[in-house]
Design a protein around this motif. Structure first.
Motif, short mmCIF file in Angstrom:
data_model
loop_
_atom_site.label_atom_id
_atom_site.label_comp_id
_atom_site.label_asym_id
_atom_site.label_seq_id
_atom_site.Cartn_x
_atom_site.Cartn_y
_atom_site.Cartn_z
N SER A 170 0.87 -1.18 0.00
CA SER A 170 0.00 0.00 0.00
C SER A 170 0.90 1.24 0.00
CB SER A 170 -0.87 0.00 1.26
OG SER A 170 -0.06 0.28 2.39
N GLY A 171 0.30 2.40 -0.23
CA GLY A 171 1.09 3.64 -0.22
C GLY A 171 1.82 3.83 1.09
N GLY A 172 1.11 3.59 2.19
CA GLY A 172 1.72 3.76 3.52
C GLY A 172 2.87 2.79 3.74
N GLN A 173 2.65 1.53 3.32
CA GLN A 173 3.72 0.53 3.47
C GLN A 173 4.92 0.89 2.61
OE1 GLN A 173 1.40 -2.86 2.30
NE2 GLN A 173 0.88 -3.42 4.42
N ALA A 174 4.64 1.32 1.37
CA ALA A 174 5.75 1.69 0.47
C ALA A 174 6.54 2.86 1.06
CB ALA A 174 5.21 2.05 -0.92
N ILE A 190 17.86 14.03 6.99
CA ILE A 190 16.77 13.43 6.24
C ILE A 190 15.97 14.57 5.62
CG2 ILE A 190 14.66 12.05 6.37
CD1 ILE A 190 15.87 10.75 8.93
N VAL A 191 15.82 14.53 4.30
CA VAL A 191 14.97 15.50 3.62
C VAL A 191 13.67 14.79 3.29
CG1 VAL A 191 14.71 16.98 1.60
CG2 VAL A 191 16.98 16.68 2.61
N ALA A 192 12.57 15.30 3.78
CA ALA A 192 11.27 14.69 3.48
C ALA A 192 10.48 15.70 2.65
CB ALA A 192 10.55 14.35 4.78
N ASP A 193 10.32 15.39 1.37
CA ASP A 193 9.67 16.32 0.45
C ASP A 193 8.21 15.91 0.26
OD1 ASP A 193 8.94 18.12 -1.49
OD2 ASP A 193 10.62 17.70 -2.84
N GLU A 194 7.33 16.57 0.96
CA GLU A 194 5.89 16.24 0.93
C GLU A 194 5.68 14.74 1.17
OE1 GLU A 194 3.62 18.66 0.35
OE2 GLU A 194 4.60 20.21 -0.85
N PRO A 195 6.23 14.21 2.26
CA PRO A 195 6.25 12.74 2.43
C PRO A 195 4.89 12.10 2.62
CG PRO A 195 6.91 13.80 4.47
CD PRO A 195 6.81 14.89 3.44
N ASP A 200 -3.01 8.03 1.71
CA ASP A 200 -4.36 8.15 2.28
C ASP A 200 -4.28 8.90 3.60
OD1 ASP A 200 -5.39 6.72 0.26
OD2 ASP A 200 -5.71 4.86 1.40
N VAL A 201 -5.31 9.68 3.84
CA VAL A 201 -5.34 10.46 5.09
C VAL A 201 -5.17 9.54 6.31
CG1 VAL A 201 -6.80 11.92 6.54
CG2 VAL A 201 -6.76 12.27 4.07
N SER A 202 -5.74 8.32 6.19
CA SER A 202 -5.73 7.41 7.34
C SER A 202 -4.31 7.01 7.76
CB SER A 202 -6.54 6.16 7.01
OG SER A 202 -5.99 5.52 5.88
N VAL A 203 -3.34 7.02 6.84
CA VAL A 203 -1.99 6.59 7.22
C VAL A 203 -1.00 7.76 7.35
CG1 VAL A 203 -2.22 4.28 6.25
CG2 VAL A 203 -1.29 6.11 4.83
N GLN A 204 -1.46 8.96 7.03
CA GLN A 204 -0.54 10.10 7.05
C GLN A 204 0.07 10.33 8.43
OE1 GLN A 204 -2.49 13.54 5.42
NE2 GLN A 204 -2.37 12.78 3.32
N ALA A 205 -0.78 10.33 9.45
CA ALA A 205 -0.30 10.63 10.80
C ALA A 205 0.72 9.59 11.24
CB ALA A 205 -1.46 10.67 11.78
N ASP A 206 0.46 8.34 10.87
CA ASP A 206 1.35 7.25 11.25
C ASP A 206 2.73 7.40 10.62
OD1 ASP A 206 0.68 5.25 12.99
OD2 ASP A 206 0.87 3.72 11.41
N ARG A 233 3.47 21.74 11.90
CA ARG A 233 3.34 22.10 13.30
C ARG A 233 3.53 20.90 14.22
NH1 ARG A 233 -1.40 25.12 16.68
NH2 ARG A 233 -0.06 26.76 17.46
N SER A 234 3.10 19.72 13.75
CA SER A 234 3.22 18.55 14.62
C SER A 234 4.65 17.99 14.63
CB SER A 234 2.22 17.47 14.22
OG SER A 234 2.62 16.87 13.02
N VAL A 235 5.42 18.30 13.61
CA VAL A 235 6.73 17.66 13.49
C VAL A 235 7.92 18.60 13.71
CG1 VAL A 235 8.24 16.40 11.87
CG2 VAL A 235 5.79 15.92 11.90
N CYS A 236 7.79 19.87 13.33
CA CYS A 236 8.99 20.70 13.20
C CYS A 236 9.17 21.74 14.31
CB CYS A 236 8.99 21.40 11.86
SG CYS A 236 9.08 20.22 10.52
N ASP A 237 10.44 22.10 14.55
CA ASP A 237 10.77 23.13 15.54
C ASP A 237 10.60 24.51 14.93
OD1 ASP A 237 11.79 21.03 17.20
OD2 ASP A 237 13.62 21.07 16.01
N SER A 238 11.11 24.66 13.72
CA SER A 238 11.07 26.00 13.12
C SER A 238 10.64 25.90 11.66
CB SER A 238 12.43 26.68 13.23
OG SER A 238 13.38 25.93 12.51
N VAL A 239 10.27 27.04 11.11
CA VAL A 239 9.70 27.03 9.76
C VAL A 239 10.20 28.23 8.95
CG1 VAL A 239 7.61 28.23 10.61
CG2 VAL A 239 7.49 26.94 8.49
N HIS A 240 10.38 27.99 7.66
CA HIS A 240 10.64 29.07 6.72
C HIS A 240 9.48 29.10 5.74
CE1 HIS A 240 14.90 29.42 7.92
NE2 HIS A 240 14.81 28.11 8.09
N VAL A 241 8.91 30.28 5.56
CA VAL A 241 7.79 30.41 4.63
C VAL A 241 8.32 30.95 3.31
CG1 VAL A 241 5.55 31.47 4.21
CG2 VAL A 241 6.23 30.89 6.55
#
Ligand SMILES: Nc1ncnc2c1ncn2[C@@H]1O[C@H](COP(=O)(O)OP(=O)(O)O)[C@@H](O)[C@H]1O
Ligand SMILES: [Mg+2]
Length: 281
Positions: A170-174, A190-195, A200-206, A233-241
């Protein structure tokens, strides 16, 4: 020090590049400019326009912005991954402009990218096991710290996944397999580009939680690219817009999201997915 970094120190002897001091930023980018030239018209387009950012070990930094604002170009140029720009880029204390090709090759495993489309990142002809075997063959010293079962266990996949092909995941498993592959290299960044955008929304949080855990347990730094503010907001300390290639506002997530000082940031934040919680606070 984490288990992985300890292993890394002891396995470090064969390297030719000097190890960075503890206080050296993982990535320090000053005034990066990346231009693309339109082959037909010859017109030059600035995809990244004078961006500076710094990421320390263990830190997670987000780059947010609407589609086309230059986030991916910034990440690829800043880490020496195929996109060239001008400006000063220090990766683990090494100036990308002054190191040779061989040294750049040595630095490559230190940066692992998790892309948006996990299936597109995996070879459809390779089972998970043979993909991991190939990586181990290419980077023997770096990958000997954990066996395949232990690795899958870390990303909460079962051993039977080893015999699957990408289309059987599945997408989440992959995406978990992609994170496992990145983790195997013991990267410092680690660079995560729109990971999670392709999942699916159901596996995004996981998957996000997994990325966070991976980062925490390895001491790696994380550069998270996203257009989803809830994710950031849930993952990062700081942000660049980012807006049209420029960083229009930077700071700790809490500050930027609660009290954006830049008018454009405010509009952008309101228009972005995840803006709901801003109204709720
Ligand atoms: N190789 C390229 N050649 C020409 N233009 C490009 C290339 N890569 C990206 N661009 C352009 O640069 C801008 C920024 O792209 P990108 O970094 O992918 O933005 P984002 O990741 O924020 O969506 C876009 O307008 C895109 O069309
Ligand atoms: Mg992008």
């Amino acid at each position: 020090m984490s288990e992985i970094l300890e292993t890394e120190v002891s396995a470090d002897h064969g390297r030719r590049l000097r190890a960075p001091e503890e206080s050296t930023p993982v990535l320090d980018v000053d005034d990066l400019v990346v231009e693309h030239r339109n082959r037909t018209t010859g017109e030059v387009f600035r995809a990244v326009d004078g961006v500076s950012l710094r990421i320390d070990a263990g830190e997670s930094v987000a780059v947010v912005g609407e589609s086309g604002s230059g986030k991916t170009t910034l990440a690829m140029a800043a880490t020496g991954l195929g996109v060239r720009g001008s400006g000063d880029i220090q990766l683990l204390g090494h100036s990308l402009a002054s190191i040779g090709r061989r040294q750049l090759r040595e630095l490559r495993p230190e940066v692992q990218v998790v892309f948006q489309d996990p299936h597109g990142s995996l070879d459809p002809r390779q089972s998970v096991r043979s993909g991991l075997r190939e990586l181990r063959g290419l980077q023997r010293e770096r990958t000997s710290w954990i066996d395949d079962d232990g690795l899958l266990d870390r990303v909460r996949l079962t051993p039977d996944m080893l015999d699957r092909y990408p289309h059987q995941l599945s997408g989440g498993q992959a995406q978990r397999v992609c994170i496992a592959r990145a983790l195997l290299m013991r990267p410092r960044l680690i660079v995560a580009d729109e990971p999670t955008s392709g999942l699916d929304v159901s596996v995004q949080a996981d998957v996000l939680k997994l990325l966070q855990e991976t980062q925490a347990s390895t001491g790696a730094a994380l550069l998270m690219i996203s257009h989803d503010l809830a994710v950031v907001r849930s993952v990062c300390d700081s942000v660049h817009v980012m807006f049209r290639g420029k960083v229009v506002e930077s700071g700790p997530c809490e500050t930027v999201f609660k009290n954006p000082t830049n008018e454009y940031t405010r509009e952008l934040l309101d228009a972005m997915p995840g803006a709901r919680w801003r109204a709720r606070r």
